[in-house]
Design an enzyme around this catalytic site. Structure first.
Site, PDB file in Angstrom:
ATOM      1  N   SER A 260       0.771  -1.929 -32.174  1.00 14.63           N
ATOM      2  CA  SER A 260       1.157  -1.207 -33.371  1.00 14.63           C
ATOM      3  C   SER A 260       2.373  -0.308 -33.091  1.00 14.63           C
ATOM      4  O   SER A 260       3.365  -0.790 -32.586  1.00 14.63           O
ATOM      5  CB  SER A 260      -0.059  -0.404 -33.830  1.00 14.63           C
ATOM      6  OG  SER A 260      -0.028  -0.298 -35.199  1.00 14.63           O
ATOM      7  N   HIS A 405      -5.495  -5.721 -38.063  1.00 14.48           N
ATOM      8  CA  HIS A 405      -4.579  -4.896 -37.274  1.00 14.48           C
ATOM      9  C   HIS A 405      -5.266  -4.387 -36.001  1.00 14.48           C
ATOM     10  O   HIS A 405      -5.679  -3.233 -35.918  1.00 14.48           O
ATOM     11  CB  HIS A 405      -4.140  -3.723 -38.160  1.00 14.48           C
ATOM     12  CG  HIS A 405      -2.998  -2.958 -37.614  1.00 14.48           C
ATOM     13  ND1 HIS A 405      -1.742  -3.498 -37.454  1.00 14.48           N
ATOM     14  CD2 HIS A 405      -2.902  -1.679 -37.177  1.00 14.48           C
ATOM     15  CE1 HIS A 405      -0.937  -2.591 -36.952  1.00 14.48           C
ATOM     16  NE2 HIS A 405      -1.617  -1.475 -36.771  1.00 14.48           N
TER      17      HIS A 405
HETATM   18  C1  GCU Z   1       1.032   2.740 -39.635  1.00 14.12           C
HETATM   19  C2  GCU Z   1       2.517   2.456 -39.658  1.00 14.12           C
HETATM   20  C3  GCU Z   1       2.841   1.213 -38.839  1.00 14.12           C
HETATM   21  C4  GCU Z   1       2.255   1.339 -37.452  1.00 14.12           C
HETATM   22  C5  GCU Z   1       0.782   1.627 -37.574  1.00 14.12           C
HETATM   23  C6  GCU Z   1       0.060   1.910 -36.270  1.00 14.12           C
HETATM   24  O1  GCU Z   1       0.341   1.767 -40.334  1.00 14.12           O
HETATM   25  O2  GCU Z   1       2.901   2.306 -40.981  1.00 14.12           O
HETATM   26  O3  GCU Z   1       4.234   1.039 -38.758  1.00 14.12           O
HETATM   27  O4  GCU Z   1       2.500   0.184 -36.708  1.00 14.12           O
HETATM   28  O5  GCU Z   1       0.589   2.807 -38.332  1.00 14.12           O
HETATM   29  O6  GCU Z   1       0.643   2.379 -35.317  1.00 14.12           O
HETATM   30  O7  GCU Z   1      -1.154   1.698 -36.281  1.00 14.12           O
END
Ligand code: GCU
Length: 423
Positions: A260, A405
Site C-alpha cells: 500500500s 487490499h
Molecule cells: C489509502 C490511500 C492509498 C494507500 C492506502 C494504504 O487508501 O488512499 O493511496 O495506498 O491508504 O496505505 O493503505
C-alpha cells in the site's frame, strides 16, 4: 457435459456479485467523485519511456542507463517524491541484542540505526533474522512494516517498541497490532534472511509527522524538498548502509517489500538506491504502480488533498493533480527505474480503490525497458485472472490475488518462490 443453464446461472450470480460490490463502493473522496466504471475512464497518453526529453529515441542499453534513466529519475524526484539527503556521516548501526530464535533455527539481531552522533535522535529499530545453519552471507527480505517489530513476530525476546497513533501520540506497542503477524520461519527454511522496520520509526504518518522523524534532522537545509514517502525510502537506504557491514547478510541480494503506501515507498527506494536487488511492491496503487493519468479508483486529486495524504508528496505533485494529463511521467516510468533488477507487482482483484488493472497497464511500457536490457517482462501479455500465476515469474512480474487490499499468506509463499529464483 456442457450445461447452458448452469453456465447462465453462474454468469448471473457472478454479474450480480460484481454489481453488488461496485454499488457498495464510495462515490466521493475528499469531495471529488471517484470513477469505478471502466467505460468512463477516458483517454490518456503516456509519455514515451524510450524518448529523451530532446525528442531523440533511446537507441540502446547504454543510452537508457546514461541518459534516459537519469532524466526520468530526476523528473520523478523533483515532481513527485522530492529530493532527499545522502548517507549521514554520523550513521551508526548498533546490534543491541543477539540471540537464538525459533528453536535455534535462526539468529536474531536487534539493531538500532542512529543518525546523530551523541543522542541518537529518531532511532530506527530494525529486527533481523538469519538462518543459523548458513555458512555464507544470506540473501534477505527487508520488510517495511505497519507494525512495531515485537507486534510483527512471534518471538518474546523482541523488545517492545513504540507506534504512533493517527492523532499524533507515541504509544508503547504492548498490545497486538491490527495487522497480522509474519511467519518468519518460512524465510529461514528457504535459506533467506528476514528483516523488518516499523515505518513510523523513520517518520510518523500524519500531517505534522515531519517534526517527529528523520526529516527534522535536515530542517535547516533548503536543498531537500523530500516528502514523507521519500523519508521512508531514505530510512531503507540507511538499513542498506548497515547491511553492507553485516557479515551474515549478502547486501547485494536484498529484496524490499512493502504494501500500500509502503508499496509506494519501496518502489521509490528501489528506484533511487540501485543497491537494492529486488522490489516486491504490494497493492501500491495511486502514486505507486498504478497509472495516474488513468482515472479509475483513487486519483491524484484524492491522494494529494490536504484532508488526506498531501504530505506524502511534494507541492509540485499537488499542482499537477488538477491536470494529471500534463504530468511529464507516469507509473510506467517509476517501474522502469528498477530495470534490469527484478520487480514484482502484487495486487488484489477487488481492490478497486488501488486500481489493479491500472497497475497492470503500467507494465507493457515498463517492459520495453526490461526487454531492452535483455530481461523477461510482460510485453504483449494479457491481463491475468485473479489467482493465475502465469505472469509472476518474470524479471518484471505481476500477480493478482483473489481478494482485496491486503497481502495474503499465500502471496508470501509466491514471493519466496520468486525470491528463490531471482534473488
Ligand atoms: C489509502 C490511500 C492509498 C494507500 C492506502 C494504504 O487508501 O488512499 O493511496 O495506498 O491508504 O496505505 O493503505
Amino acid at each position: 457435459m456442457f450445461k447452458p443453464t448452469i453456465v447462465l446461472l453462474w454468469m448471473f450470480i457472478f454479474s450480480f456479485n460484481c454489481l453488488a460490490q461496485q454499488q457498495s463502493l464510495p462515490k466521493t473522496s475528499a469531495g471529488f467523485p471517484i470513477n469505478f466504471n471502466e467505460d468512463a475512464v477516458g483517454t490518456y497518453i503516456l509519455p514515451d519511456i524510450l524518448r529523451l526529453d530532446n525528442g531523440q529515441k533511446v537507441s540502446g542499453e547504454k543510452e537508457w542507463i546514461e541518459k534516459r534513466r537519469p532524466e526520468i529519475l530526476q523528473m520523478i524526484e523533483h515532481i513527485q517524491f522530492g529530493k532527499s539527503p545522502g548517507r549521514p556521516a554520523q550513521l551508526n548501526g548498533q546490534v543491541v541484542e543477539q540471540g537464538a530464535a525459533f528453536r535455534g533455527k535462526a539468529i536474531r539481531k536487534q539493531v538500532v540505526l542512529c543518525f546523530t552522533k551523541d543522542d541518537c535522535s529518531y532511532p530506527v529499530n530494525m529486527l533481523v533474522y538469519v538462518p543459523s545453519a548458513s555458512i555464507k552471507p544470506v540473501p534477505l527480505l527487508l520488510n517495511l512494516s505497519f507494525s512495531a517489530n515485537n507486534q510483527l513476530v512471534n518471538d518474546s525476546a523482541v523488545r517492545t517498541g513504540y507506534t504512533w497513533t493517527k492523532d499524533g501520540r507515541r504509544v508503547k506497542a504492548d498490545t497486538s497490532s491490527r495487522f497480522s503477524k509474519m511467519n518468519i520461519e518460512q524465510f529461514i527454511d528457504a535459506g533467506l534472511g528476514f528483516a523488518t522496520i516499523y515505518y513510523g520509526d523513520i517518520e510518523p504518518d500524519f500531517k505534522q509527522g515531519y517534526k517527529y522523524g528523520v526529516r527534522s534532522l535536515y530542517k535547516d537545509s533548503s536543498q531537500y524538498n523530500w516528502a514523507a514517502i521519500s523519508a521512508w525510502a531514505w530510512g531503507l537506504s540507511r538499513a542498506m548502509d548497515y547491511f553492507e557491514k553485516d557479515k551474515d547478510v549478502n547486501s547485494r541480494r536484498i529484496a524490499l517489500q512493502g504494501a500500500s503506501r509502503l508499496g509506494k515507498a519501496v518502489l521509490w527506494a528501489g528506484a533511487r538506491d540501485t543497491r537494492f536487488k529486488m522490489v516486491l511492491a504490494s497493492i501500491s496503487g495511486e502514486g505507486g504502480a498504478a497509472l495516474s493519468k488513468r482515472n479509475y479508483g483513487e486519483n491524484m486529486l484524492h491522494i494529494t488533498d490536504t484532508s488526506r495524504y498531501y504530505y506524502w508528496f511534494t507541492p509540485e505533485y499537488h499542482d499537477y493533480a488538477t491536470h494529471s494529463q500534463d504530468l511529464p511521467f507516469d507509473a510506467h516510468m517509476l517501474l522502469a527505474l528498477m530495470a534490469p533488477r527484478p520487480l514484482l507487482l502484487q495486487t488484489g482483484d477487488s481492490d478497486y480503490w488501488s486500481d489493479p488493472y491500472g497497475e497492470f497497464l503500467s507494465t507493457p511500457e515498463a517492459s520495453r525497458v526490461y526487454a531492452l536490457l535483455g530481461k523477461s517482462s510482460l510485453l504483449h501479455k494479457e491481463y491475468p485472472q485473479a489467482g493465475n500465476t502465469s505472469l509472476l515469474m518474470n524479471e518484471l512480474g505481476y500477480y493478482m490475488h483473489q481478494g482485496g487490499h491486503t497481502v495474503l499468506p499465500e502471496d508470501w509463499t509466491l514471493f519466496i518462490t520468486y525470491m528463490k529464483k531471482y534473488l
